[in-house]
Design an enzyme around this catalytic site. Structure first.
Site, PDB file in Angstrom:
ATOM      1  CG  ASP A  38       9.151   1.894   7.169  1.00 61.36           C
ATOM      2  OD1 ASP A  38       8.410   1.373   6.313  1.00 61.36           O
ATOM      3  OD2 ASP A  38       9.225   3.121   7.349  1.00 61.36           O
ATOM      4  CG  ASP A  57      -6.230  -0.050  -4.675  1.00 57.39           C
ATOM      5  OD1 ASP A  57      -5.026   0.214  -4.855  1.00 57.39           O
ATOM      6  OD2 ASP A  57      -6.638  -0.789  -3.757  1.00 57.39           O
ATOM      7  CB  CYS A  69       5.819  -4.757  -4.644  1.00 58.41           C
ATOM      8  SG  CYS A  69       4.182  -4.118  -4.878  1.00 58.41           S
ATOM      9  NE  ARG A  71       3.229  -4.824   0.576  1.00 56.66           N
ATOM     10  CZ  ARG A  71       4.331  -4.443   1.201  1.00 56.66           C
ATOM     11  NH1 ARG A  71       5.500  -4.646   0.656  1.00 56.66           N
ATOM     12  NH2 ARG A  71       4.259  -3.857   2.371  1.00 56.66           N
TER      13      ARG A  71
HETATM   14  C1  UD1 Z   1      -3.576  -1.686   0.842  1.00 55.36           C
HETATM   15  C2  UD1 Z   1      -4.363  -2.340  -0.259  1.00 55.36           C
HETATM   16  C3  UD1 Z   1      -3.971  -1.761  -1.609  1.00 55.36           C
HETATM   17  C4  UD1 Z   1      -4.069  -0.238  -1.597  1.00 55.36           C
HETATM   18  C5  UD1 Z   1      -3.320   0.359  -0.408  1.00 55.36           C
HETATM   19  C6  UD1 Z   1      -3.519   1.850  -0.276  1.00 55.36           C
HETATM   20  C7  UD1 Z   1      -4.755  -4.587   0.570  1.00 55.36           C
HETATM   21  C8  UD1 Z   1      -4.492  -6.036   0.421  1.00 55.36           C
HETATM   22  N1  UD1 Z   1      -4.090  -3.770  -0.262  1.00 55.36           N
HETATM   23  O1  UD1 Z   1      -2.208  -2.017   0.623  1.00 55.36           O
HETATM   24  O2  UD1 Z   1      -4.843  -2.315  -2.617  1.00 55.36           O
HETATM   25  O3  UD1 Z   1      -3.535   0.278  -2.804  1.00 55.36           O
HETATM   26  O4  UD1 Z   1      -3.757  -0.262   0.812  1.00 55.36           O
HETATM   27  O5  UD1 Z   1      -4.867   2.143  -0.157  1.00 55.36           O
HETATM   28  O6  UD1 Z   1      -5.555  -4.161   1.387  1.00 55.36           O
HETATM   29  N2  UD1 Z   1       4.353   2.070   3.701  1.00 55.36           N
HETATM   30  C9  UD1 Z   1       5.577   2.310   4.270  1.00 55.36           C
HETATM   31  N3  UD1 Z   1       6.008   1.482   5.282  1.00 55.36           N
HETATM   32  C10 UD1 Z   1       5.249   0.441   5.725  1.00 55.36           C
HETATM   33  C11 UD1 Z   1       3.982   0.206   5.141  1.00 55.36           C
HETATM   34  C12 UD1 Z   1       3.555   1.047   4.112  1.00 55.36           C
HETATM   35  O7  UD1 Z   1       6.278   3.238   3.882  1.00 55.36           O
HETATM   36  O8  UD1 Z   1       5.700  -0.262   6.637  1.00 55.36           O
HETATM   37  C13 UD1 Z   1       3.905   2.946   2.588  1.00 55.36           C
HETATM   38  C14 UD1 Z   1       3.678   2.200   1.274  1.00 55.36           C
HETATM   39  O9  UD1 Z   1       4.882   1.996   0.581  1.00 55.36           O
HETATM   40  C15 UD1 Z   1       2.744   3.150   0.550  1.00 55.36           C
HETATM   41  C16 UD1 Z   1       1.899   3.733   1.716  1.00 55.36           C
HETATM   42  O10 UD1 Z   1       2.639   3.475   2.904  1.00 55.36           O
HETATM   43  O11 UD1 Z   1       3.462   4.186  -0.053  1.00 55.36           O
HETATM   44  C17 UD1 Z   1       0.532   3.142   1.851  1.00 55.36           C
HETATM   45  O12 UD1 Z   1       0.637   1.737   1.879  1.00 55.36           O
HETATM   46  P1  UD1 Z   1      -0.374   0.814   2.694  1.00 55.36           P
HETATM   47  O13 UD1 Z   1      -1.576   1.611   3.064  1.00 55.36           O
HETATM   48  O14 UD1 Z   1       0.370   0.108   3.761  1.00 55.36           O
HETATM   49  O15 UD1 Z   1      -0.805  -0.243   1.563  1.00 55.36           O
HETATM   50  P2  UD1 Z   1      -1.133  -1.779   1.779  1.00 55.36           P
HETATM   51  O16 UD1 Z   1      -1.770  -1.986   3.089  1.00 55.36           O
HETATM   52  O17 UD1 Z   1       0.047  -2.599   1.403  1.00 55.36           O
END
Ligand code: UD1
Length: 364
Positions: A137, A320, A129, A105
């Protein structure tokens, strides 16, 4: 590996060197796309995701070389961390195909540097996922705010910067996202003018990436707080940056010792990267002592106390470590309540723990 066989009943004792953080190494590697010069990363952990990202970056034209095989500096690295040089002198392809992005991802994040440096990118949506839908978004919203035209077409995000260069603006994240903060920080580093990111993620990996970008010549203030200001520059240069120790690996071992009892030094670990989790582990009855060499975790005799935990963005208790903590709580004397607020489907371990005899009730 097909099978791990564990013969239980022993306390854990000894020293464990903590590796470089995967979640810091990945965005730092991706930052190499921002410059034609060489970015040298020290303490890169030896993991399948790192190898996969090397392949993905290679597809864009990034060359890499590994310095030596082992890295024992600071005691970190489990003997497997390496120093790797990444050079994106010529970007040969601004498309990240589904076959590659769907395997990991975080590789979606290449969209930020490609768009900022070349003015265009075509990156596959990451696809399904295991821990929820994880939409993109916020990335799309934020990049549009910086002047990108974006279409989602046939499973790809196709984007171009107006006049081939992004322009700074103010963006307020409606929800805290680590990945979207990484991407907007990278993109804004090469944009024209100033960008202000509000409600930004404060995770240590964001700070590590900001340090890297600053070493490359970016102008960034406030990383690690919820408001990050980035003054765009025309170009970035090479740099040498060290990956921070892995706080999830640290927390996982700390919880293992809290569970089994014993006395373990987590070598190279930094308490400031996971204070909330360490406080919780201490509340369960383990003794946590920061030392010059790392973090010492001990539990002798006393039982495990139940503690209620809610996952939160940094500096709160990390999602995590939620599954590992649930493992620890199955051994506690009494009832605990664990609330997940980051991902909507991150309790798949509940059924498995129940099969081992744990008493767990899911609500909601
Ligand atoms: C990163 C970490 C992951 C960790 C997570 C939260 C890496 C490679 N992975 O994942 O291990 O569990 O942070 O600490 O660093 N969201 C939206 N829209 C978006 C983007 C995110 O709704 O465009 C939501 C996600 O679905 C989730 C929340 O925001 O519910 C947090 O996600 P995010 O912090 O973006 O996680 P990652 O960066 O993917």
């Amino acid at each position: 590996m097909d099978r791990i066989r564990i013969v239980g009943g022993n306390a854990l004792n000894g020293t464990i060197p903590i590796s470089g953080a995967k979640n810091a190494a990945l965005p730092l590697m991706i930052a190499s796309l921002l410059t034609p010069q060489t970015l040298t990363l020290e303490n890169v952990p030896h993991l399948a995701d790192v190898e996969q990202l090397i392949r993905i970056l290679g597809n864009h034209g990034v060359d890499y070389s590994v310095n030596g095989k082992r890295d024992h500096q600071n005691g970190g690295g489990n003997g497997y961390s390496r120093t790797i040089n990444f050079t994106a002198e010529n970007i040969v392809d601004t498309t990240a195909p589904y076959e590659l992005v769907s395997k990991m991802r975080a590789s979606f994040w290449v969209i930020g540097p490609l768009l900022a440096r070349l003015g265009e990118a075509k990156v596959s949506l990451p696809g399904g996922c295991a821990i929820g839908t994880r939409p993109v978004d916020l990335f799309i919203d934020g990049l549009q705010k910086l002047g990108a035209d974006i279409d989602v077409d046939n499973g790809y995000v196709v984007t171009r910067a107006r006049n081939r260069r992004l322009r700074g603006d103010r963006y307020v994240f409606p929800k805290v996202s680590v990945g979207a903060t990484h991407v907007l920080m990278m993109a804004a580093s090469l944009a024209r003018g100033e960008t202000v990111l509000e409600n930004a993620a404060r995770e240590p990996e964001v700070v590590n990436l900001a340090e890297c970008l600053v070493a490359m010549g970016a102008r960034i203030h406030g990383a690690g707080t919820s408001t990050v200001t980035i003054e765009g520059v025309d170009e970035l240069s090479g740099a040498k940056v060290r990956v921070i120790p892995d706080r999830i690996e640290t927390g996982t071992y700390a919880m293992a010792v809290a569970m089994t009892g014993g006395d373990v030094l987590l070598e190279g670990a930094r308490p400031d990267l996971l204070q909330a989790a360490l406080d919780v582990v201490a509340e369960t009855g383990a003794e946590i002592t920061p030392t010059n060499a790392g973090i010492r975790v001990r539990r002798n005799g006393a039982g495990i106390s139940p503690v209620d935990v809610t996952t939160e963005p940094f500096p709160g208790f990390p999602t995590d470590l939620q599954a590992q903590f649930m493992g620890l709580m199955t051994m506690a004397k009494g009832k605990s309540r664990i609330t997940e607020t980051i991902f909507e489907n991150r309790f798949m371990h509940v059924q498995e723990l129940a099969r081992l005899g744990a008493h767990i009730t899911l609500s909601g």
